[in-house]
Design a protein around this motif. Structure first.
Motif, PDB file in Angstrom:
ATOM      1  N   LYS A 103       0.831  -1.206   0.000  1.00  0.00           N
ATOM      2  CA  LYS A 103       0.000   0.000   0.000  1.00  0.00           C
ATOM      3  C   LYS A 103       0.867   1.258   0.000  1.00  0.00           C
ATOM      4  CE  LYS A 103      -3.782  -2.052   2.623  1.00  0.00           C
ATOM      5  NZ  LYS A 103      -4.473  -1.961   3.928  1.00  0.00           N
ATOM      6  N   VAL A 104       1.937   1.259   0.759  1.00  0.00           N
ATOM      7  CA  VAL A 104       2.834   2.421   0.788  1.00  0.00           C
ATOM      8  C   VAL A 104       3.475   2.621  -0.584  1.00  0.00           C
ATOM      9  CG1 VAL A 104       5.002   3.306   1.756  1.00  0.00           C
ATOM     10  CG2 VAL A 104       3.249   2.370   3.277  1.00  0.00           C
ATOM     11  N   ILE A 105       3.912   1.527  -1.217  1.00  0.00           N
ATOM     12  CA  ILE A 105       4.496   1.625  -2.561  1.00  0.00           C
ATOM     13  C   ILE A 105       3.479   2.197  -3.536  1.00  0.00           C
ATOM     14  CG2 ILE A 105       5.330   0.260  -4.518  1.00  0.00           C
ATOM     15  CD1 ILE A 105       6.664  -1.609  -2.412  1.00  0.00           C
ATOM     16  N   VAL A 106       2.257   1.669  -3.497  1.00  0.00           N
ATOM     17  CA  VAL A 106       1.202   2.174  -4.382  1.00  0.00           C
ATOM     18  C   VAL A 106       0.872   3.627  -4.044  1.00  0.00           C
ATOM     19  CG1 VAL A 106      -1.251   1.936  -4.984  1.00  0.00           C
ATOM     20  CG2 VAL A 106       0.219  -0.079  -4.903  1.00  0.00           C
ATOM     21  N   GLY A 107       0.852   3.957  -2.765  1.00  0.00           N
ATOM     22  CA  GLY A 107       0.551   5.322  -2.348  1.00  0.00           C
ATOM     23  C   GLY A 107       1.541   6.327  -2.911  1.00  0.00           C
ATOM     24  N   PHE A 108       2.822   5.971  -2.928  1.00  0.00           N
ATOM     25  CA  PHE A 108       3.812   6.874  -3.499  1.00  0.00           C
ATOM     26  C   PHE A 108       3.724   6.916  -5.027  1.00  0.00           C
ATOM     27  CE2 PHE A 108       6.133   6.449   0.612  1.00  0.00           C
ATOM     28  CZ  PHE A 108       6.125   7.806   0.924  1.00  0.00           C
ATOM     29  N   ALA A 109       3.173   5.874  -5.639  1.00  0.00           N
ATOM     30  CA  ALA A 109       3.047   5.840  -7.100  1.00  0.00           C
ATOM     31  C   ALA A 109       1.828   6.620  -7.578  1.00  0.00           C
ATOM     32  CB  ALA A 109       2.963   4.390  -7.587  1.00  0.00           C
ATOM     33  N   VAL A 110       0.843   6.817  -6.710  1.00  0.00           N
ATOM     34  CA  VAL A 110      -0.383   7.531  -7.083  1.00  0.00           C
ATOM     35  C   VAL A 110      -0.061   9.024  -7.194  1.00  0.00           C
ATOM     36  CG1 VAL A 110      -2.680   8.200  -6.233  1.00  0.00           C
ATOM     37  CG2 VAL A 110      -1.903   5.847  -6.000  1.00  0.00           C
ATOM     38  N   PRO A 111      -0.572   9.674  -8.255  1.00  0.00           N
ATOM     39  CA  PRO A 111      -0.352  11.125  -8.366  1.00  0.00           C
ATOM     40  C   PRO A 111      -0.943  11.851  -7.157  1.00  0.00           C
ATOM     41  CG  PRO A 111      -1.368  10.244 -10.366  1.00  0.00           C
ATOM     42  CD  PRO A 111      -1.341   9.139  -9.356  1.00  0.00           C
ATOM     43  N   SER A 112      -0.449  13.036  -6.907  1.00  0.00           N
ATOM     44  CA  SER A 112      -0.886  13.803  -5.736  1.00  0.00           C
ATOM     45  C   SER A 112      -2.398  14.026  -5.763  1.00  0.00           C
ATOM     46  CB  SER A 112      -0.161  15.144  -5.703  1.00  0.00           C
ATOM     47  OG  SER A 112      -0.473  15.814  -4.509  1.00  0.00           O
ATOM     48  N   SER A 113      -3.061  13.487  -4.759  1.00  0.00           N
ATOM     49  CA  SER A 113      -4.510  13.638  -4.613  1.00  0.00           C
ATOM     50  C   SER A 113      -4.871  13.171  -3.209  1.00  0.00           C
ATOM     51  CB  SER A 113      -5.253  12.800  -5.652  1.00  0.00           C
ATOM     52  OG  SER A 113      -5.171  11.431  -5.327  1.00  0.00           O
ATOM     53  N   PRO A 114      -6.111  13.404  -2.792  1.00  0.00           N
ATOM     54  CA  PRO A 114      -6.526  12.887  -1.482  1.00  0.00           C
ATOM     55  C   PRO A 114      -6.418  11.359  -1.406  1.00  0.00           C
ATOM     56  CG  PRO A 114      -8.105  14.500  -2.284  1.00  0.00           C
ATOM     57  CD  PRO A 114      -7.136  14.249  -3.391  1.00  0.00           C
ATOM     58  N   LEU A 115      -6.586  10.689  -2.553  1.00  0.00           N
ATOM     59  CA  LEU A 115      -6.468   9.235  -2.591  1.00  0.00           C
ATOM     60  C   LEU A 115      -5.070   8.791  -2.176  1.00  0.00           C
ATOM     61  CD1 LEU A 115      -7.620   6.449  -3.353  1.00  0.00           C
ATOM     62  CD2 LEU A 115      -6.847   6.868  -5.685  1.00  0.00           C
ATOM     63  N   LYS A 116      -4.061   9.544  -2.580  1.00  0.00           N
ATOM     64  CA  LYS A 116      -2.670   9.217  -2.245  1.00  0.00           C
ATOM     65  C   LYS A 116      -2.510   9.117  -0.731  1.00  0.00           C
ATOM     66  CE  LYS A 116       2.016  10.853  -2.796  1.00  0.00           C
ATOM     67  NZ  LYS A 116       2.755  10.776  -4.034  1.00  0.00           N
ATOM     68  N   TRP A 117      -3.039  10.100  -0.010  1.00  0.00           N
ATOM     69  CA  TRP A 117      -2.878  10.107   1.443  1.00  0.00           C
ATOM     70  C   TRP A 117      -3.697   9.006   2.109  1.00  0.00           C
ATOM     71  CZ3 TRP A 117       1.240  12.019   3.211  1.00  0.00           C
ATOM     72  CH2 TRP A 117       1.869  13.041   2.521  1.00  0.00           C
ATOM     73  N   ALA A 118      -4.863   8.706   1.555  1.00  0.00           N
ATOM     74  CA  ALA A 118      -5.674   7.620   2.124  1.00  0.00           C
ATOM     75  C   ALA A 118      -4.939   6.290   1.992  1.00  0.00           C
ATOM     76  CB  ALA A 118      -7.030   7.558   1.423  1.00  0.00           C
ATOM     77  N   VAL A 119      -4.322   6.055   0.830  1.00  0.00           N
ATOM     78  CA  VAL A 119      -3.590   4.805   0.613  1.00  0.00           C
ATOM     79  C   VAL A 119      -2.352   4.760   1.509  1.00  0.00           C
ATOM     80  CG1 VAL A 119      -2.337   3.426  -1.099  1.00  0.00           C
ATOM     81  CG2 VAL A 119      -4.476   4.534  -1.732  1.00  0.00           C
ATOM     82  N   LEU A 120      -1.639   5.887   1.618  1.00  0.00           N
ATOM     83  CA  LEU A 120      -0.441   5.921   2.472  1.00  0.00           C
ATOM     84  C   LEU A 120      -0.790   5.690   3.946  1.00  0.00           C
ATOM     85  CD1 LEU A 120       1.611   8.827   0.864  1.00  0.00           C
ATOM     86  CD2 LEU A 120       2.241   6.403   0.973  1.00  0.00           C
ATOM     87  N   VAL A 121      -1.870   6.316   4.407  1.00  0.00           N
ATOM     88  CA  VAL A 121      -2.287   6.120   5.806  1.00  0.00           C
ATOM     89  C   VAL A 121      -2.717   4.678   6.028  1.00  0.00           C
ATOM     90  CG1 VAL A 121      -4.055   6.738   7.511  1.00  0.00           C
ATOM     91  CG2 VAL A 121      -2.864   8.525   6.236  1.00  0.00           C
TER      92      VAL A 121
END
Length: 171
Positions: A103-121
């Protein structure tokens, strides 16, 4: 389930079972371990049966081998439930950790958006849960599976009750 009353009853029973599991996590862990043991055993028997009926020696051999392994795991877990509980808890801990890493790897791969932070958290939470479970083995084995079962039952109960009430309003 067309009958909203049936859904409501299932939801309430799931809530009650979830509360019971939350108040007795060790007992719920034993139940979760027994369910896993029986699942492996039944899967093993079915796999062996399917392997015997399979055509060709390659498929037959692999199916029977996998069935014997699953049956052995099921019998072992049922025969030694406390050791099975520890083993299953280790697997759950590793699953949390690996899930968190991905999830952290995918979170950093997602372009900057609220989704990025949800995946990282979500990834960070999974990593912390994995660390908590794995760093306290065998102590966490006594309650981890039971608490997870309780959370699942409570979540299922709430969603079933909500669906039942929504269906009642539609009727």
């Amino acid at each position: 389930m067309n009958n909203w009353v049936t859904m409501l009853i299932i939801g309430v029973l799931s809530l009650i079972a979830g509360l019971m599991a939350m108040f007795n996590p060790f007992g719920a862990s034993l139940v979760a371990t027994a369910i896993a043991g029986w699942s492996f055993a039944i899967l093993g028997v079915l796999q062996i049966f399917d392997g015997v009926r399979a055509e060709g020696w390659g498929g037959k051999l692999w199916a029977i081998l996998l069935g014997v392994i699953a049956l052995f795991l099921g019998i072992n877990i049922l025969g030694e439930p406390l050791q099975g509980m520890v083993a299953l808890t280790v697997v759950v801990g590793f699953m949390f950790a690996v899930s968190g890493i991905f999830k952290v790897i995918v979170g950093f791969a997602v372009p900057s958006s609220p989704l990025k932070w949800a995946v990282l958290v979500s990834g960070a939470v999974s990593l912390v849960l994995g660390f908590m479970v794995l760093s306290n083995i065998p102590g966490s084995a006594v309650v981890a599976l039971g608490v997870l079962l309780a959370v699942e039952l409570l979540s299922n109960g709430v969603s079933m009750i909500a669906l039942a009430l929504a269906r009642k309003d539609e009727a």
